[in-house]
Design a protein around this motif. Structure first.
Motif, PDB file in Angstrom:
ATOM      1  N   THR A  94      54.362  39.900  25.916  1.00  0.00           N
ATOM      2  CA  THR A  94      53.047  39.351  26.207  1.00  0.00           C
ATOM      3  C   THR A  94      53.197  38.128  27.104  1.00  0.00           C
ATOM      4  OG1 THR A  94      52.305  40.061  24.009  1.00  0.00           O
ATOM      5  CG2 THR A  94      50.970  38.392  25.113  1.00  0.00           C
ATOM      6  N   ALA A  95      52.354  38.055  28.121  1.00  0.00           N
ATOM      7  CA  ALA A  95      52.283  36.853  28.947  1.00  0.00           C
ATOM      8  C   ALA A  95      51.376  35.865  28.212  1.00  0.00           C
ATOM      9  CB  ALA A  95      51.711  37.171  30.320  1.00  0.00           C
ATOM     10  N   VAL A  96      51.838  34.639  28.065  1.00  0.00           N
ATOM     11  CA  VAL A  96      51.106  33.631  27.312  1.00  0.00           C
ATOM     12  C   VAL A  96      50.901  32.394  28.183  1.00  0.00           C
ATOM     13  CG1 VAL A  96      51.106  32.173  25.245  1.00  0.00           C
ATOM     14  CG2 VAL A  96      52.146  34.450  25.154  1.00  0.00           C
ATOM     15  N   MET A  97      49.683  31.875  28.127  1.00  0.00           N
ATOM     16  CA  MET A  97      49.384  30.607  28.777  1.00  0.00           C
ATOM     17  C   MET A  97      48.846  29.675  27.699  1.00  0.00           C
ATOM     18  SD  MET A  97      49.368  28.732  31.511  1.00  0.00           S
ATOM     19  CE  MET A  97      49.551  29.881  32.853  1.00  0.00           C
ATOM     20  N   ASP A  98      49.570  28.603  27.433  1.00  0.00           N
ATOM     21  CA  ASP A  98      49.160  27.585  26.472  1.00  0.00           C
ATOM     22  C   ASP A  98      48.774  26.334  27.236  1.00  0.00           C
ATOM     23  OD1 ASP A  98      49.994  28.399  23.537  1.00  0.00           O
ATOM     24  OD2 ASP A  98      51.654  29.020  24.819  1.00  0.00           O
ATOM     25  N   ILE A  99      47.801  25.620  26.697  1.00  0.00           N
ATOM     26  CA  ILE A  99      47.453  24.303  27.227  1.00  0.00           C
ATOM     27  C   ILE A  99      47.492  23.328  26.053  1.00  0.00           C
ATOM     28  CG2 ILE A  99      45.747  22.872  28.400  1.00  0.00           C
ATOM     29  CD1 ILE A  99      44.597  25.505  29.565  1.00  0.00           C
ATOM     30  N   PHE A 100      48.235  22.257  26.232  1.00  0.00           N
ATOM     31  CA  PHE A 100      48.341  21.210  25.223  1.00  0.00           C
ATOM     32  C   PHE A 100      47.762  19.924  25.791  1.00  0.00           C
ATOM     33  CE2 PHE A 100      51.791  24.140  24.300  1.00  0.00           C
ATOM     34  CZ  PHE A 100      51.747  24.264  22.919  1.00  0.00           C
ATOM     35  N   LEU A 102      47.797  15.777  25.150  1.00  0.00           N
ATOM     36  CA  LEU A 102      48.550  14.725  24.479  1.00  0.00           C
ATOM     37  C   LEU A 102      47.808  13.405  24.537  1.00  0.00           C
ATOM     38  CD1 LEU A 102      50.702  16.756  26.066  1.00  0.00           C
ATOM     39  CD2 LEU A 102      52.311  15.233  24.964  1.00  0.00           C
ATOM     40  N   GLU A 103      48.025  12.584  23.524  1.00  0.00           N
ATOM     41  CA  GLU A 103      47.560  11.195  23.504  1.00  0.00           C
ATOM     42  C   GLU A 103      48.742  10.337  23.108  1.00  0.00           C
ATOM     43  OE1 GLU A 103      44.298  10.757  20.793  1.00  0.00           O
ATOM     44  OE2 GLU A 103      42.888  11.778  22.123  1.00  0.00           O
ATOM     45  N   ASN A 104      49.088   9.377  23.950  1.00  0.00           N
ATOM     46  CA  ASN A 104      50.190   8.463  23.665  1.00  0.00           C
ATOM     47  C   ASN A 104      51.473   9.188  23.279  1.00  0.00           C
ATOM     48  OD1 ASN A 104      48.508   6.171  24.108  1.00  0.00           O
ATOM     49  ND2 ASN A 104      47.620   6.524  22.098  1.00  0.00           N
ATOM     50  N   GLY A 105      51.771  10.276  23.981  1.00  0.00           N
ATOM     51  CA  GLY A 105      53.016  10.998  23.751  1.00  0.00           C
ATOM     52  C   GLY A 105      53.010  11.929  22.556  1.00  0.00           C
ATOM     53  N   LYS A 106      51.846  12.152  21.946  1.00  0.00           N
ATOM     54  CA  LYS A 106      51.739  13.053  20.794  1.00  0.00           C
ATOM     55  C   LYS A 106      50.766  14.183  21.121  1.00  0.00           C
ATOM     56  CE  LYS A 106      54.342  10.682  17.957  1.00  0.00           C
ATOM     57  NZ  LYS A 106      55.592  11.198  17.442  1.00  0.00           N
ATOM     58  N   ILE A 107      51.085  15.387  20.670  1.00  0.00           N
ATOM     59  CA  ILE A 107      50.237  16.548  20.905  1.00  0.00           C
ATOM     60  C   ILE A 107      49.061  16.493  19.936  1.00  0.00           C
ATOM     61  CG2 ILE A 107      50.137  19.067  20.804  1.00  0.00           C
ATOM     62  CD1 ILE A 107      53.177  18.969  21.586  1.00  0.00           C
ATOM     63  N   VAL A 108      47.841  16.593  20.485  1.00  0.00           N
ATOM     64  CA  VAL A 108      46.645  16.475  19.654  1.00  0.00           C
ATOM     65  C   VAL A 108      45.680  17.660  19.793  1.00  0.00           C
ATOM     66  CG1 VAL A 108      46.750  13.951  19.557  1.00  0.00           C
ATOM     67  CG2 VAL A 108      45.437  15.064  21.381  1.00  0.00           C
ATOM     68  N   GLU A 109      45.936  18.558  20.760  1.00  0.00           N
ATOM     69  CA  GLU A 109      45.016  19.675  20.953  1.00  0.00           C
ATOM     70  C   GLU A 109      45.746  20.828  21.646  1.00  0.00           C
ATOM     71  OE1 GLU A 109      40.287  20.096  22.060  1.00  0.00           O
ATOM     72  OE2 GLU A 109      41.372  18.318  22.740  1.00  0.00           O
ATOM     73  N   HIS A 110      45.303  22.064  21.333  1.00  0.00           N
ATOM     74  CA  HIS A 110      45.974  23.251  21.863  1.00  0.00           C
ATOM     75  C   HIS A 110      44.986  24.395  22.111  1.00  0.00           C
ATOM     76  CE1 HIS A 110      47.882  27.260  21.023  1.00  0.00           C
ATOM     77  NE2 HIS A 110      48.638  26.832  22.009  1.00  0.00           N
ATOM     78  N   TRP A 111      45.138  25.056  23.266  1.00  0.00           N
ATOM     79  CA  TRP A 111      44.424  26.279  23.621  1.00  0.00           C
ATOM     80  C   TRP A 111      45.470  27.310  24.034  1.00  0.00           C
ATOM     81  CZ3 TRP A 111      43.387  21.428  25.341  1.00  0.00           C
ATOM     82  CH2 TRP A 111      42.102  20.910  25.218  1.00  0.00           C
ATOM     83  N   ASP A 112      45.162  28.602  23.890  1.00  0.00           N
ATOM     84  CA  ASP A 112      46.061  29.626  24.434  1.00  0.00           C
ATOM     85  C   ASP A 112      45.312  30.894  24.797  1.00  0.00           C
ATOM     86  OD1 ASP A 112      45.608  30.660  21.879  1.00  0.00           O
ATOM     87  OD2 ASP A 112      47.693  30.688  21.300  1.00  0.00           O
ATOM     88  N   VAL A 113      45.913  31.641  25.722  1.00  0.00           N
ATOM     89  CA  VAL A 113      45.396  32.926  26.172  1.00  0.00           C
ATOM     90  C   VAL A 113      46.598  33.856  26.278  1.00  0.00           C
ATOM     91  CG1 VAL A 113      44.184  34.144  28.027  1.00  0.00           C
ATOM     92  CG2 VAL A 113      43.591  31.773  27.509  1.00  0.00           C
ATOM     93  N   LEU A 114      46.439  35.098  25.779  1.00  0.00           N
ATOM     94  CA  LEU A 114      47.541  36.054  25.766  1.00  0.00           C
ATOM     95  C   LEU A 114      47.127  37.348  26.459  1.00  0.00           C
ATOM     96  CD1 LEU A 114      47.492  34.355  22.932  1.00  0.00           C
ATOM     97  CD2 LEU A 114      49.432  35.792  22.435  1.00  0.00           C
ATOM     98  N   GLN A 115      48.083  37.963  27.172  1.00  0.00           N
ATOM     99  CA  GLN A 115      47.839  39.245  27.842  1.00  0.00           C
ATOM    100  C   GLN A 115      49.096  40.088  27.724  1.00  0.00           C
ATOM    101  OE1 GLN A 115      46.976  38.919  32.033  1.00  0.00           O
ATOM    102  NE2 GLN A 115      46.436  41.070  32.212  1.00  0.00           N
ATOM    103  N   GLU A 116      48.954  41.284  27.168  1.00  0.00           N
ATOM    104  CA  GLU A 116      50.111  42.167  27.023  1.00  0.00           C
ATOM    105  C   GLU A 116      50.657  42.561  28.387  1.00  0.00           C
ATOM    106  OE1 GLU A 116      49.730  45.477  24.374  1.00  0.00           O
ATOM    107  OE2 GLU A 116      48.539  44.309  22.966  1.00  0.00           O
TER     108      GLU A 116
END
Length: 128
Positions: A94-100, A102-116
């Motif tokens: 699967t091809a995956v595109m994630d978007i993260f 960050l605030e002050n060097g810490k991950i605070v939010e996540h989105w993703d989209v997947l395509q076989e």
């Protein structure tokens, strides 16, 4: 103090690899997740605990799975990751595109989209 896009890419790379490929979601969260973690993937809840539970479930169901990171793109506090997820070595995956975010060097939010990855394509370019 804001981190540079290159620093943010390094943080996301280590977080993603540690959580999924190295099967250490607790360590990934302890080191790289902020006080609040907002999740946009409908299969996981908000917060560090649900993320850890999701990773343990997903890697437990797919013990041979692996993310092969193809590119990291950063714009300010956002990091996009284009990767190839294979649940087993012989799978097309699967091809995956994630978007993260960050605030002050810490991950605070996540989105993703997947395509076989399809068996055939109208071009020879691949999805990666």
């Amino acid at each position: 103090m804001p981190h540079t896009p290159e620093q943010n890419k390094a943080i996301v790379r280590e977080f993603y690899d540690l959580a999924f490929n190295q099967r250490q979601p607790e360590a990934a969260v302890a080191k790289h997740v902020g006080g609040m973690y907002r999740q946009h993937n409908p299969m996981a809840g908000d917060g560090p605990g649900p993320f850890i539970s999701f990773v343990k479930w997903f890697t437990g169901e797919n013990p041979q799975m692996r993310f092969d990171f193809k590119r990291f793109i950063a714009d300010g506090d956002l990091v996009a990751v284009h990767s190839h997820l294979r649940l087993s070595p012989e799978a097309r995956g699967t091809a995956v595109m994630d978007i993260f975010r960050l605030e002050n060097g810490k991950i605070v939010e996540h989105w993703d989209v997947l395509q076989e990855v399809p068996e055939t394509a109208e071009n020879q370019n691949t999805m990666f």
